[in-house]
Every structure is written in C-alpha cells, then in structure tokens.
Design a protein around this motif. Structure first.
Motif, PDB file in Angstrom:
ATOM      1  N   GLN A 298       3.127   6.665   7.829  1.00  0.00           N
ATOM      2  CA  GLN A 298       1.916   6.949   6.695  1.00  0.00           C
ATOM      3  C   GLN A 298       2.241   5.801   5.752  1.00  0.00           C
ATOM      4  OE1 GLN A 298       1.998  10.721   5.431  1.00  0.00           O
ATOM      5  NE2 GLN A 298       0.501  10.279   3.739  1.00  0.00           N
ATOM      6  N   SER A 299       1.159   5.426   4.845  1.00  0.00           N
ATOM      7  CA  SER A 299       1.087   4.502   4.141  1.00  0.00           C
ATOM      8  C   SER A 299       1.388   4.996   2.549  1.00  0.00           C
ATOM      9  CB  SER A 299      -0.254   3.754   4.072  1.00  0.00           C
ATOM     10  OG  SER A 299      -0.139   2.801   2.943  1.00  0.00           O
ATOM     11  N   TYR A 300       2.250   4.395   1.924  1.00  0.00           N
ATOM     12  CA  TYR A 300       2.827   4.785   0.556  1.00  0.00           C
ATOM     13  C   TYR A 300       2.878   3.714  -0.275  1.00  0.00           C
ATOM     14  CZ  TYR A 300       4.843   8.585   3.347  1.00  0.00           C
ATOM     15  OH  TYR A 300       4.790   9.473   4.323  1.00  0.00           O
ATOM     16  N   THR A 301       2.554   3.767  -1.554  1.00  0.00           N
ATOM     17  CA  THR A 301       2.695   2.666  -2.517  1.00  0.00           C
ATOM     18  C   THR A 301       3.696   2.884  -3.777  1.00  0.00           C
ATOM     19  OG1 THR A 301       0.215   2.640  -2.243  1.00  0.00           O
ATOM     20  CG2 THR A 301       1.236   1.547  -4.369  1.00  0.00           C
ATOM     21  N   LEU A 302       4.476   1.959  -3.770  1.00  0.00           N
ATOM     22  CA  LEU A 302       5.550   1.775  -4.986  1.00  0.00           C
ATOM     23  C   LEU A 302       5.090   0.860  -5.840  1.00  0.00           C
ATOM     24  CD1 LEU A 302       8.705   1.511  -2.632  1.00  0.00           C
ATOM     25  CD2 LEU A 302       7.711   3.549  -3.846  1.00  0.00           C
ATOM     26  N   VAL A 303       5.145   1.252  -7.204  1.00  0.00           N
ATOM     27  CA  VAL A 303       4.885   0.139  -8.255  1.00  0.00           C
ATOM     28  C   VAL A 303       6.060   0.221  -9.244  1.00  0.00           C
ATOM     29  CG1 VAL A 303       3.527  -0.400 -10.378  1.00  0.00           C
ATOM     30  CG2 VAL A 303       2.287   0.419  -8.362  1.00  0.00           C
ATOM     31  N   VAL A 304       6.825  -0.826  -9.058  1.00  0.00           N
ATOM     32  CA  VAL A 304       8.163  -1.098  -9.648  1.00  0.00           C
ATOM     33  C   VAL A 304       8.204  -1.761 -11.049  1.00  0.00           C
ATOM     34  CG1 VAL A 304      10.449  -1.800  -9.427  1.00  0.00           C
ATOM     35  CG2 VAL A 304       9.596  -0.861  -7.529  1.00  0.00           C
ATOM     36  N   ARG A 305       8.372  -1.021 -12.136  1.00  0.00           N
ATOM     37  CA  ARG A 305       8.321  -1.593 -13.433  1.00  0.00           C
ATOM     38  C   ARG A 305       9.527  -2.454 -13.840  1.00  0.00           C
ATOM     39  NH1 ARG A 305       8.817   2.846 -16.205  1.00  0.00           N
ATOM     40  NH2 ARG A 305       8.848   4.098 -14.383  1.00  0.00           N
ATOM     41  N   ALA A 306       9.292  -3.817 -14.010  1.00  0.00           N
ATOM     42  CA  ALA A 306      10.616  -4.658 -13.944  1.00  0.00           C
ATOM     43  C   ALA A 306      10.637  -5.439 -15.279  1.00  0.00           C
ATOM     44  CB  ALA A 306      10.842  -5.412 -12.910  1.00  0.00           C
ATOM     45  N   GLY A 307      10.270  -4.824 -16.484  1.00  0.00           N
ATOM     46  CA  GLY A 307      10.508  -5.329 -17.633  1.00  0.00           C
ATOM     47  C   GLY A 307       9.810  -6.794 -17.950  1.00  0.00           C
ATOM     48  N   GLU A 308      10.717  -7.507 -18.328  1.00  0.00           N
ATOM     49  CA  GLU A 308      10.092  -8.971 -18.571  1.00  0.00           C
ATOM     50  C   GLU A 308       9.804  -9.943 -17.194  1.00  0.00           C
ATOM     51  OE1 GLU A 308      14.591  -9.592 -17.995  1.00  0.00           O
ATOM     52  OE2 GLU A 308      13.416  -8.255 -18.812  1.00  0.00           O
ATOM     53  N   LYS A 309      10.067  -9.120 -15.928  1.00  0.00           N
ATOM     54  CA  LYS A 309       9.760  -9.687 -14.967  1.00  0.00           C
ATOM     55  C   LYS A 309       8.525  -9.312 -14.296  1.00  0.00           C
ATOM     56  CE  LYS A 309      13.481 -11.661 -13.917  1.00  0.00           C
ATOM     57  NZ  LYS A 309      13.778 -13.223 -14.074  1.00  0.00           N
ATOM     58  N   GLY A 310       7.841  -8.425 -15.065  1.00  0.00           N
ATOM     59  CA  GLY A 310       6.488  -7.746 -14.656  1.00  0.00           C
ATOM     60  C   GLY A 310       6.436  -6.446 -13.806  1.00  0.00           C
ATOM     61  N   CYS A 311       5.824  -6.304 -12.912  1.00  0.00           N
ATOM     62  CA  CYS A 311       5.740  -5.244 -11.832  1.00  0.00           C
ATOM     63  C   CYS A 311       5.623  -5.625 -10.552  1.00  0.00           C
ATOM     64  CB  CYS A 311       4.636  -4.188 -12.333  1.00  0.00           C
ATOM     65  SG  CYS A 311       2.879  -4.730 -11.873  1.00  0.00           S
ATOM     66  N   TYR A 312       6.092  -5.109  -9.790  1.00  0.00           N
ATOM     67  CA  TYR A 312       6.213  -5.337  -8.114  1.00  0.00           C
ATOM     68  C   TYR A 312       5.254  -4.157  -7.560  1.00  0.00           C
ATOM     69  CZ  TYR A 312       7.481  -6.514  -3.334  1.00  0.00           C
ATOM     70  OH  TYR A 312       7.620  -7.246  -2.180  1.00  0.00           O
ATOM     71  N   ILE A 313       4.209  -4.644  -6.801  1.00  0.00           N
ATOM     72  CA  ILE A 313       3.379  -3.655  -5.986  1.00  0.00           C
ATOM     73  C   ILE A 313       3.895  -3.670  -4.531  1.00  0.00           C
ATOM     74  CG2 ILE A 313       1.166  -2.643  -5.388  1.00  0.00           C
ATOM     75  CD1 ILE A 313       0.167  -4.656  -7.532  1.00  0.00           C
ATOM     76  N   ALA A 314       4.618  -2.546  -3.988  1.00  0.00           N
ATOM     77  CA  ALA A 314       4.675  -2.664  -2.519  1.00  0.00           C
ATOM     78  C   ALA A 314       4.216  -1.242  -1.849  1.00  0.00           C
ATOM     79  CB  ALA A 314       6.396  -2.367  -2.451  1.00  0.00           C
ATOM     80  N   LYS A 315       3.241  -1.795  -0.755  1.00  0.00           N
ATOM     81  CA  LYS A 315       2.439  -0.915  -0.019  1.00  0.00           C
ATOM     82  C   LYS A 315       2.839  -1.065   1.099  1.00  0.00           C
ATOM     83  CE  LYS A 315      -2.369   1.188   0.593  1.00  0.00           C
ATOM     84  NZ  LYS A 315      -3.551   0.840   0.356  1.00  0.00           N
ATOM     85  N   ASN A 316       3.230  -0.188   2.157  1.00  0.00           N
ATOM     86  CA  ASN A 316       3.380  -0.471   3.506  1.00  0.00           C
ATOM     87  C   ASN A 316       2.027  -0.282   4.142  1.00  0.00           C
ATOM     88  OD1 ASN A 316       3.542   2.336   3.163  1.00  0.00           O
ATOM     89  ND2 ASN A 316       5.011   2.574   4.756  1.00  0.00           N
ATOM     90  N   GLY A 317       1.665  -0.970   5.463  1.00  0.00           N
ATOM     91  CA  GLY A 317       0.515  -0.926   6.008  1.00  0.00           C
ATOM     92  C   GLY A 317       0.462   0.394   7.096  1.00  0.00           C
ATOM     93  N   GLY A 318      -0.641   0.354   7.526  1.00  0.00           N
ATOM     94  CA  GLY A 318      -1.036   1.544   8.415  1.00  0.00           C
ATOM     95  C   GLY A 318      -2.458   1.656   8.864  1.00  0.00           C
ATOM     96  N   ARG A 319      -2.822   2.757   9.142  1.00  0.00           N
ATOM     97  CA  ARG A 319      -4.211   3.236   9.378  1.00  0.00           C
ATOM     98  C   ARG A 319      -4.923   3.154   8.332  1.00  0.00           C
ATOM     99  NH1 ARG A 319      -6.642   6.692  14.109  1.00  0.00           N
ATOM    100  NH2 ARG A 319      -4.864   6.306  15.120  1.00  0.00           N
ATOM    101  N   LYS A 320      -6.108   2.650   8.150  1.00  0.00           N
ATOM    102  CA  LYS A 320      -6.739   2.588   6.848  1.00  0.00           C
ATOM    103  C   LYS A 320      -7.568   3.883   6.847  1.00  0.00           C
ATOM    104  CE  LYS A 320      -8.142  -1.189   5.041  1.00  0.00           C
ATOM    105  NZ  LYS A 320      -8.867  -2.343   4.688  1.00  0.00           N
ATOM    106  N   LYS A 321      -7.457   4.391   5.769  1.00  0.00           N
ATOM    107  CA  LYS A 321      -8.196   5.652   5.553  1.00  0.00           C
ATOM    108  C   LYS A 321      -9.818   5.365   5.316  1.00  0.00           C
ATOM    109  CE  LYS A 321      -4.366   8.544   3.980  1.00  0.00           C
ATOM    110  NZ  LYS A 321      -3.992   9.336   2.740  1.00  0.00           N
ATOM    111  N   PRO A 322     -10.900   6.229   5.697  1.00  0.00           N
ATOM    112  CA  PRO A 322     -12.174   5.862   5.202  1.00  0.00           C
ATOM    113  C   PRO A 322     -12.168   6.236   3.916  1.00  0.00           C
ATOM    114  CG  PRO A 322     -11.901   8.075   6.332  1.00  0.00           C
ATOM    115  CD  PRO A 322     -10.731   7.394   6.772  1.00  0.00           C
ATOM    116  N   PRO A 323     -13.306   5.559   3.214  1.00  0.00           N
ATOM    117  CA  PRO A 323     -13.677   5.759   1.704  1.00  0.00           C
ATOM    118  C   PRO A 323     -13.828   7.349   1.477  1.00  0.00           C
ATOM    119  CG  PRO A 323     -14.774   3.776   2.473  1.00  0.00           C
ATOM    120  CD  PRO A 323     -14.274   4.639   3.560  1.00  0.00           C
ATOM    121  N   PRO A 324     -13.418   7.802   0.141  1.00  0.00           N
ATOM    122  CA  PRO A 324     -13.641   9.002  -0.020  1.00  0.00           C
ATOM    123  C   PRO A 324     -15.261   9.595  -0.031  1.00  0.00           C
ATOM    124  CG  PRO A 324     -12.424   8.293  -1.825  1.00  0.00           C
ATOM    125  CD  PRO A 324     -12.688   7.061  -0.845  1.00  0.00           C
TER     126      PRO A 324
END
Length: 435
Positions: free
Chosen positions: A260-286
């Motif tokens: 399944q696809s999950y999203t992590l947003v890691v807050r890293a202070g002065e380094k900013g933030c890192y967005i990590a989302k694994n791929g997978g089957r794309k869901k249709p729009p709501p």
C-alpha cells in the motif's frame, strides 16, 4: 465558539463545580477544515545559560498546530474553520484568553476551576535543539468523545493528533465510528499523526507500521524517526542532522509496507523536511468511480490436453484477446512515489530565536493545506512557512493589521508574501492565497 476575556473572568470568580464549555449558538454549523487533539499547555522554557528562562508562555501541541492552520486562514470566514479545545484551570491567565480571542478561531474553552491548567517544563540542555519535556501539573488529554461534544469539530476535514501508535489506532477507530453515527456521514477525515517522542523506540516499530494504514500522514521529526530505528539520526561526529540517515530510515520503514502507499513527512530542523511516499496503484480522485472492466464473453474451447498439432499461436491469441481482437487486460495507473527534500524557510541560525512549537506549527499548516486540496509538496511548503513564524520569537508570533489595507500581518509580514517567496525559491506553483 470563543468566549471573551471579560466573561471568562466573571466565570473564574464564580466557584463553579462543573466543567463549563462555552459555544456560540450561531456558530454550530461552521465548516471546520482543521482540528487538533493536541493539548493546550502553559509552558516554562529553560535555555542554556546565560539566556534566562521564559515563564507563562502560550504553548502545547494544540496551540501551535492551531496557529499553523490559522496563519493560512484569514478572517472572517476561514479563521473560523480552525478548531481546537482549550482546557482552562483555576490558574488560567485572562491575558491568554484575550490573546486567543484575537485569532478569531473556533476555539472551545472548557473551564474547570477544580483543577490547574496543564503546565509543562521545556529544557534545552545542549546546542542540538534537542528538547526535554515534563509535565508540572496533571495533564488532560483529548479524546474522540471531546470532539463529539462539539459536532462541527467532529466533522473536521483534517484531524491532527500527537500520541503513541496504539493510542492513534484507538483514536482513529473511535473518530470514524462517531462520524458514521452522525445523521449525514461526512466520510473519513484526513489524519495527520505526530508520534509522541517518548515512544519512538525500536520496541514500538511494529506498532508504528501497524498504524500507518490508518493515517494519511505520519510525521516524526528526525530524532523520533531515528529512535524507531535505534539510532540518533545525527552525522557520525554528532555535529548535525544526517540527511542520509533520514532517507535510509524512511526507505527501511516504507519497504516494510510494500502492499500500500504511505506518506512520511520528516521534520528535520535546519535541514528542512523530507517527503517520502512509496509508489503503488494510484487511487482515483475522490468522488470519481473507477470504471469496471467489461466482462468478456466466454469462448468455446475444446476440452482436453494439448495435441501434437495444436496451433499454439492461435490458442494464446484466443486467451489474450477479446471479441474485438484487442488485448484484454486492465490498465493500472502506477504512482511512482516521492523522495524529496524541501529546505527550511530560515536558512541562517540567527533568525531562529526559539524552536519550541515549530514542528507542531508545521503540521497545522500542512494539514489545513491538504484539507483544502493542495498536493503534499505544496502542503509541506505551507508547513515550512508556518513554522518560520513560530520560531522567530519566544511564544507565538504577533498578529496585527496592515495599516495600508493589505490584510493582516504576523510579525510585521504578510503570510501570502512569505509563502510566494518560498514557493518561488523551491520552484513550486500555487493557486491564489486563501481569503
């Protein structure tokens, strides 16, 4: 849902035995974009010498996340789309009520003169901005039942929570059950989960992975993410945050959840933030129903095993083609995922006066952006800009109106101007600023 400071003082003078919830009848149908289950806390902040401590500071995850959402929600309408709950004890300063009232949010004040307001001690023991925290009065946590007591908050489009993995699962399950019991079911909310620091340990890693399917965004900071992996998230010499460690930890965590696809947003202070989302089957729009593939008609095939003169090409052609001769297979749109760093808004340490609450403010901005249909990259840009206002001073930023008629200003800056500047810096496009 707010109460003015004069009325608050009158009630404080009365020895009321029960908790008092103050709401305005005319606001019961207010649409809520964002609500937080973070607590309101009065902070004491102790810094490294020679900087003196700061006392009686408006704080807590609830306060700062509400601030992050409020920065992008100007009055009169959008400011009321920000909901939060403030538990007041007998020691609650009237000046804080007055300050909160100036934000014009859908704040619910709950007065209990038989207890003290939740207070906390924050200590910075070294130059790494690692914060130690402890409660100095009994805490009062918020639950799904607290949202049920105020129907507009229960219907919020996005809900922010700070808790352990197990408590997150319980809260999400309870919230969804209570929403389904409403006369007009509003659907599931967006869940933005901030893991509580004390339980970001290797022993809780399995609980964390079991919680990911229930949330839309999981957002630890770099130290909390590293804690799940049994490390500190710093470079080998311990001098700064390791971006490589953040990326590796995200890769390991998402690789353990391949279906399944999950999203992590890691807050890293002065380094900013890192967005990590694994791929997978794309869901249709709501709201868009996925088209069902046409059912193929059954073909008549000779039963029995293969013969020496069987035409294999014709056999496989018959299996793969539909009645019109086209290859019959379902087309699956694949989401490639995201691995992206966004820088912090402030690039020089001298701009950062006090980092307390910066991460909570980031998530308030991110959550309200997602509630209003923004992409995860743009939502993180909103979060980065929101956090920049929270860390420029001790406590919350100063709100004032632009004397030249250009709307409200925070710390003398228009939020839309800072957002436009940041989006241009990181090469992201955006729609018009909300008003």
């Amino acid at each position: 849902m707010t109460v003015n400071s004069e009325g608050h003082q009158q009630r404080m003078a009365q020895n009321v035995d029960a908790v008092e919830v103050v709401e305005d009848e005319g606001e019961k149908c207010q649409d809520i974009d964002f609500v937080t289950l973070g607590m309101f806390i009065i902070d004491e902040i102790e810094y490294l010498p020679p900087k003196p401590p700061a006392l009686n500071i408006l704080g807590g995850a609830g306060t700062y996340s509400a601030l992050g959402a409020r920065l992008f929600s100007p009055p009169p309408t959008l400011s009321k789309s920000v909901g939060w709950i403030i538990d007041q004890g007998s020691d609650f300063p009237g000046s804080m009520t007055t300050l909160i009232d100036t934000w014009s949010t859908s704040a619910v004040f709950r007065l209990d003169p038989n207890r003290l307001t939740t207070r906390g001690w924050n200590g910075y023991t070294d130059a790494s901005e690692r914060r130690q925290f402890r409660y100095t009065t009994p805490k009062k946590r918020l639950t799904a039942e607290d949202l049920t007591g105020c129907s507009p908050l229960l219907r919020a489009k996005a809900i922010h929570m700070v808790c352990s993995p197990a408590r997150c699962r319980d809260l999400v399950t309870d919230i969804n059950a209570r929403r389904r019991s409403l006369p007009d079911y509003p659907g599931k909310p967006l869940i933005i989960w901030e893991p509580v620091p004390d339980l970001c340990t290797p022993d809780e890693l399995l609980n964390c992975t079991n919680t990911l399917p229930l949330v839309d965004i999981c957002s630890p900071n770099h130290a909390e993410l590293a804690g799940f992996m049994g490390s500190d998230g710093l470079t080998p010499d311990g001098s700064e945050i390791s971006t490589a460690a953040v990326e590796q930890a995200c890769e390991q965590l998402l690789a353990s959840m391949p279906l399944q696809s999950y999203t992590l947003v890691v807050r890293a202070g002065e380094k900013g933030c890192y967005i990590a989302k694994n791929g997978g089957r794309k869901k249709p729009p709501p709201g868009q129903q996925q088209q069902q593939p046409k059912k193929r008609k059954k073909k008549e095939h000779v039963r029995g095993g293969l013969q020496h003169d069987t035409d294999m090409e014709a056999l496989f052609a018959g299996l793969l083609q539909d009645d019109e001769g086209h290859v019959a297979r379902e087309e699956i749109e694949v989401d490639p995922g995201i691995e992206k760093w966004l820088p912090a808004y402030h690039t020089t340490p001298k701009k950062v006066v006090d980092p307390t609450g910066g991460g909570n403010t980031f998530l308030g901005g991110l959550a309200v952006a997602l509630a209003r249909g923004k992409s995860i990259e743009e939502a993180c840009a909103w979060g980065s800009v929101a956090a920049s206002f929270a860390i420029e001073q001790v406590g919350v930023p100063t709100l004032n109106n632009n004397k030249e008629g250009g709307g409200e200003m925070w710390n003398g800056v228009r939020v839309e101007d800072r957002l436009a500047e940041y989006l241009d810096r990181v090469a992201l496009s955006s729609g018009p600023f909300p008003n």
